[in-house]
Scaffold this motif. Structure first.
Motif, PDB file in Angstrom:
ATOM      1  N   ILE A 230      55.911 -29.286 -60.064  1.00 29.25           N
ATOM      2  CA  ILE A 230      54.562 -28.749 -59.953  1.00 29.25           C
ATOM      3  C   ILE A 230      54.506 -27.826 -58.738  1.00 29.25           C
ATOM      4  O   ILE A 230      54.805 -28.229 -57.614  1.00 29.25           O
ATOM      5  N   VAL A 231      54.122 -26.578 -58.990  1.00 28.20           N
ATOM      6  CA  VAL A 231      54.116 -25.548 -57.951  1.00 28.20           C
ATOM      7  C   VAL A 231      52.679 -25.266 -57.531  1.00 28.20           C
ATOM      8  O   VAL A 231      51.816 -24.986 -58.373  1.00 28.20           O
ATOM      9  N   ALA A 232      52.425 -25.350 -56.238  1.00 25.87           N
ATOM     10  CA  ALA A 232      51.102 -25.063 -55.687  1.00 25.87           C
ATOM     11  C   ALA A 232      51.215 -23.930 -54.683  1.00 25.87           C
ATOM     12  O   ALA A 232      51.993 -24.015 -53.727  1.00 25.87           O
ATOM     13  N   GLU A 233      50.460 -22.879 -54.904  1.00 28.71           N
ATOM     14  CA  GLU A 233      50.395 -21.794 -53.942  1.00 28.71           C
ATOM     15  C   GLU A 233      49.446 -22.184 -52.805  1.00 28.71           C
ATOM     16  O   GLU A 233      48.910 -23.294 -52.769  1.00 28.71           O
ATOM     17  N   GLY A 234      49.239 -21.267 -51.877  1.00 27.72           N
ATOM     18  CA  GLY A 234      48.317 -21.518 -50.789  1.00 27.72           C
ATOM     19  C   GLY A 234      46.943 -20.946 -51.087  1.00 27.72           C
ATOM     20  O   GLY A 234      46.719 -20.300 -52.104  1.00 27.72           O
ATOM     21  N   ILE A 235      46.018 -21.198 -50.186  1.00 26.02           N
ATOM     22  CA  ILE A 235      44.674 -20.653 -50.300  1.00 26.02           C
ATOM     23  C   ILE A 235      44.560 -19.453 -49.369  1.00 26.02           C
ATOM     24  O   ILE A 235      45.507 -19.063 -48.717  1.00 26.02           O
ATOM     25  N   GLY A 236      43.351 -18.879 -49.301  1.00 25.01           N
ATOM     26  CA  GLY A 236      43.027 -17.952 -48.236  1.00 25.01           C
ATOM     27  C   GLY A 236      43.323 -16.500 -48.503  1.00 25.01           C
ATOM     28  O   GLY A 236      44.045 -16.136 -49.423  1.00 25.01           O
ATOM     29  N   ASP A 237      42.710 -15.680 -47.649  1.00 22.46           N
ATOM     30  CA  ASP A 237      42.972 -14.254 -47.637  1.00 22.46           C
ATOM     31  C   ASP A 237      42.939 -13.788 -46.182  1.00 22.46           C
ATOM     32  O   ASP A 237      42.946 -14.597 -45.265  1.00 22.46           O
TER      33      ASP A 237
ATOM     34  N   LEU B  35      51.262 -36.231 -55.612  1.00 20.14           N
ATOM     35  CA  LEU B  35      51.294 -36.343 -57.061  1.00 20.14           C
ATOM     36  C   LEU B  35      51.694 -37.748 -57.486  1.00 20.14           C
ATOM     37  O   LEU B  35      52.283 -38.500 -56.704  1.00 20.14           O
ATOM     38  N   SER B  36      51.392 -38.075 -58.749  1.00 18.31           N
ATOM     39  CA  SER B  36      51.667 -39.422 -59.251  1.00 18.31           C
ATOM     40  C   SER B  36      53.150 -39.685 -59.420  1.00 18.31           C
ATOM     41  O   SER B  36      53.593 -40.831 -59.391  1.00 18.31           O
ATOM     42  N   VAL B  37      53.936 -38.633 -59.623  1.00 21.35           N
ATOM     43  CA  VAL B  37      55.391 -38.757 -59.734  1.00 21.35           C
ATOM     44  C   VAL B  37      55.992 -38.213 -58.448  1.00 21.35           C
ATOM     45  O   VAL B  37      55.717 -37.067 -58.075  1.00 21.35           O
ATOM     46  N   PRO B  38      56.777 -38.996 -57.733  1.00 16.08           N
ATOM     47  CA  PRO B  38      57.318 -38.515 -56.458  1.00 16.08           C
ATOM     48  C   PRO B  38      58.319 -37.379 -56.628  1.00 16.08           C
ATOM     49  O   PRO B  38      58.943 -37.220 -57.680  1.00 16.08           O
ATOM     50  N   HIS B  39      58.429 -36.567 -55.607  1.00 15.47           N
ATOM     51  CA  HIS B  39      59.433 -35.508 -55.518  1.00 15.47           C
ATOM     52  C   HIS B  39      59.266 -34.441 -56.607  1.00 15.47           C
ATOM     53  O   HIS B  39      60.251 -33.901 -57.119  1.00 15.47           O
TER      54      HIS B  39
ATOM     55  N   VAL C  86      45.009 -29.450 -57.662  1.00 14.54           N
ATOM     56  CA  VAL C  86      46.454 -29.540 -57.882  1.00 14.54           C
ATOM     57  C   VAL C  86      46.849 -30.967 -58.256  1.00 14.54           C
ATOM     58  O   VAL C  86      47.682 -31.180 -59.159  1.00 14.54           O
ATOM     59  N   GLN C  87      46.275 -31.936 -57.578  1.00 17.19           N
ATOM     60  CA  GLN C  87      46.606 -33.328 -57.886  1.00 17.19           C
ATOM     61  C   GLN C  87      46.156 -33.697 -59.298  1.00 17.19           C
ATOM     62  O   GLN C  87      46.907 -34.344 -60.043  1.00 17.19           O
ATOM     63  N   ARG C  88      44.969 -33.274 -59.690  1.00 14.98           N
ATOM     64  CA  ARG C  88      44.477 -33.627 -61.027  1.00 14.98           C
ATOM     65  C   ARG C  88      45.289 -32.941 -62.128  1.00 14.98           C
ATOM     66  O   ARG C  88      45.795 -33.596 -63.053  1.00 14.98           O
ATOM     67  N   VAL C  89      45.432 -31.629 -62.020  1.00 14.13           N
ATOM     68  CA  VAL C  89      46.144 -30.888 -63.057  1.00 14.13           C
ATOM     69  C   VAL C  89      47.635 -31.190 -63.008  1.00 14.13           C
ATOM     70  O   VAL C  89      48.292 -31.325 -64.047  1.00 14.13           O
ATOM     71  N   GLY C  90      48.172 -31.318 -61.800  1.00 10.33           N
ATOM     72  CA  GLY C  90      49.586 -31.666 -61.681  1.00 10.33           C
ATOM     73  C   GLY C  90      49.902 -32.993 -62.323  1.00 10.33           C
ATOM     74  O   GLY C  90      50.903 -33.140 -63.038  1.00 10.33           O
TER      75      GLY C  90
ATOM     76  N   ILE D 133      49.836 -32.666 -66.094  1.00  9.38           N
ATOM     77  CA  ILE D 133      51.072 -32.065 -66.590  1.00  9.38           C
ATOM     78  C   ILE D 133      52.202 -33.089 -66.572  1.00  9.38           C
ATOM     79  O   ILE D 133      52.953 -33.239 -67.546  1.00  9.38           O
ATOM     80  N   LEU D 134      52.330 -33.808 -65.462  1.00 12.23           N
ATOM     81  CA  LEU D 134      53.418 -34.780 -65.328  1.00 12.23           C
ATOM     82  C   LEU D 134      53.282 -35.938 -66.296  1.00 12.23           C
ATOM     83  O   LEU D 134      54.281 -36.527 -66.718  1.00 12.23           O
ATOM     84  N   ASN D 135      52.066 -36.266 -66.664  1.00 12.77           N
ATOM     85  CA  ASN D 135      51.866 -37.330 -67.649  1.00 12.77           C
ATOM     86  C   ASN D 135      52.482 -36.947 -68.990  1.00 12.77           C
ATOM     87  O   ASN D 135      53.016 -37.805 -69.717  1.00 12.77           O
TER      88      ASN D 135
END
Length: 357
Positions: free
Chosen positions: A220-227, A257-261, A204-208, A211-213
């Motif tokens: 940037i929306v991040a879902e959760g993990i797990g089942d 993320l590199s851009v806050p908020h 998420v940090q890398r792709v987010g 995108i922000l760049n």
């Protein structure tokens, strides 16, 4: 109120705006006030729905029954202000993908490139003042519920395995859709149920940041993990999670993320499962405590807002897609009340198949 969709105060795209995710909420302000250093922030309340289909065939489903304007009228009439559009990365990256007959994307779109159809759908939503979240729902075609963004990308229309990755999908989507003011959210990958939090956080940090760049205004929306068998979910003592529901590690090991908020967390939850809490004697009155422990505490604990990315079910006993599903009405009413009481935004599971108040 610049962002009121009732028609009394104008639409949100008549004035350039900024969005922000902080203090456990989503906020919106006109750009002129942000540039002046005195932003006129108002809370952005999300009442959204998922409009599925592009993750499967390249364009939203049901356009063979009704045209886009009829769906938009329904959304406006029922005061929805957001649509989540699930996409297929393999289709997005094709050099060409044409709607080949009228039963797939509707008679008005036959012969169109599917991304041009997506452009048109977004423009019509935008014209009605409806925001859009793009969701990377699948990276294989035929559509698969990939458990990890690191899964191999597959496209049977272009020879099977490809050398592309989900990073490439977002690079293309960002360039194309950052110019659409109504598109303000990027859900970076759907339900990474086969991914550890450490790997997910890194992704998420890398792709987010990628995108922000290119489009620093997006959230940037991040879902959760797990089942339901996820150890971290079981450790919470509630009997398992839904795919994409486990965001609890944001408290101890936060995504930054590199851009806050810009970060929004987006768990998914449904009411037709076999988790222990579904069989509790005090069901559904036990559910608010479950939701609070899984994800409801995140805004107050971390300052990161929660938007429920998928929820819903069936109002009466049904056989959707040939599989019997017992009514989830009691669960859904309890979820509705919980979301309202805690002022949590949401996206109903499907535009054409769900109860969602």
């Amino acid at each position: 109120m610049l962002w009121d969709l009732s028609g009394d105060h104008g639409l949100p795209f008549t004035v350039p705006f900024h969005t922000s995710a902080h203090d456990g909420r989503l906020w919106i302000a006109p750009s002129y006030s942000v540039h002046a250093g005195q932003p006129e922030w108002e809370e952005l309340h999300i009442k959204g729905t998922n409009w599925a289909g592009a993750q499967s065939e390249g364009c939203p489903h049901q356009l063979w029954y009704y045209n886009v304007s009829e769906y938009v009228d329904y959304l406006v009439t029922n005061q929805f202000n957001f649509v989540r559009l699930p996409l297929n990365g393999a289709i997005v990256l094709r050099q060409s993908s044409v709607a080949f007959d009228d039963w797939v994307c509707g008679p008005g779109y036959e012969g169109w490139e599917v991304l041009d159809i997506l452009d048109d759908v977004i423009r019509q939503l935008q014209a009605a003042g409806i925001f859009v979240m793009l969701d990377l729902h699948s990276i294989s075609h035929p559509e698969g519920n990939n458990g990890s963004p690191f899964d191999e990308m597959w496209d049977d229309k272009t020879g099977g395995r490809t050398s592309h990755t989900s990073d490439d999908v977002w690079a293309k989507l960002t360039v194309r859709y950052c110019k659409f003011p109504g598109v303000i959210m990027a859900d970076v990958f759907n339900e990474p149920y086969y991914t550890s939090w450490a790997d997910w956080r890194t992704y998420v940090q890398r792709v987010g940041n990628q995108i922000l760049n290119a489009c620093p205004r997006w959230l940037i929306v991040a879902e959760g993990i797990g089942d339901m068998n996820d150890g971290a979910c079981k450790d919470l003592g509630m009997g398992g999670c839904w795919w994409g529901e486990n965001v609890i590690n944001q408290i101890r090991y936060p995504i930054r993320l590199s851009v806050p908020h810009r970060l929004v967390l987006s768990p998914h939850a449904y009411g037709h499962g076999n988790q222990d809490y579904m069989r509790a004697r005090n069901f559904p009155d036990n559910m608010p405590a479950v939701w609070h422990k899984y994800w409801g505490q995140i805004p107050s604990s971390t300052g990161v807002p929660i938007v429920l990315g998928e929820w819903g079910g069936v109002w009466v006993d049904s056989r959707p897609f040939g599989r019997f599903v017992k009514s989830t009405a009691a669960w859904q009413l309890k979820m509705r009340d919980y979301l309202r009481h805690n002022d949590i935004g949401f996206f109903c599971a499907l535009l054409t198949f769900s109860y969602c108040a």
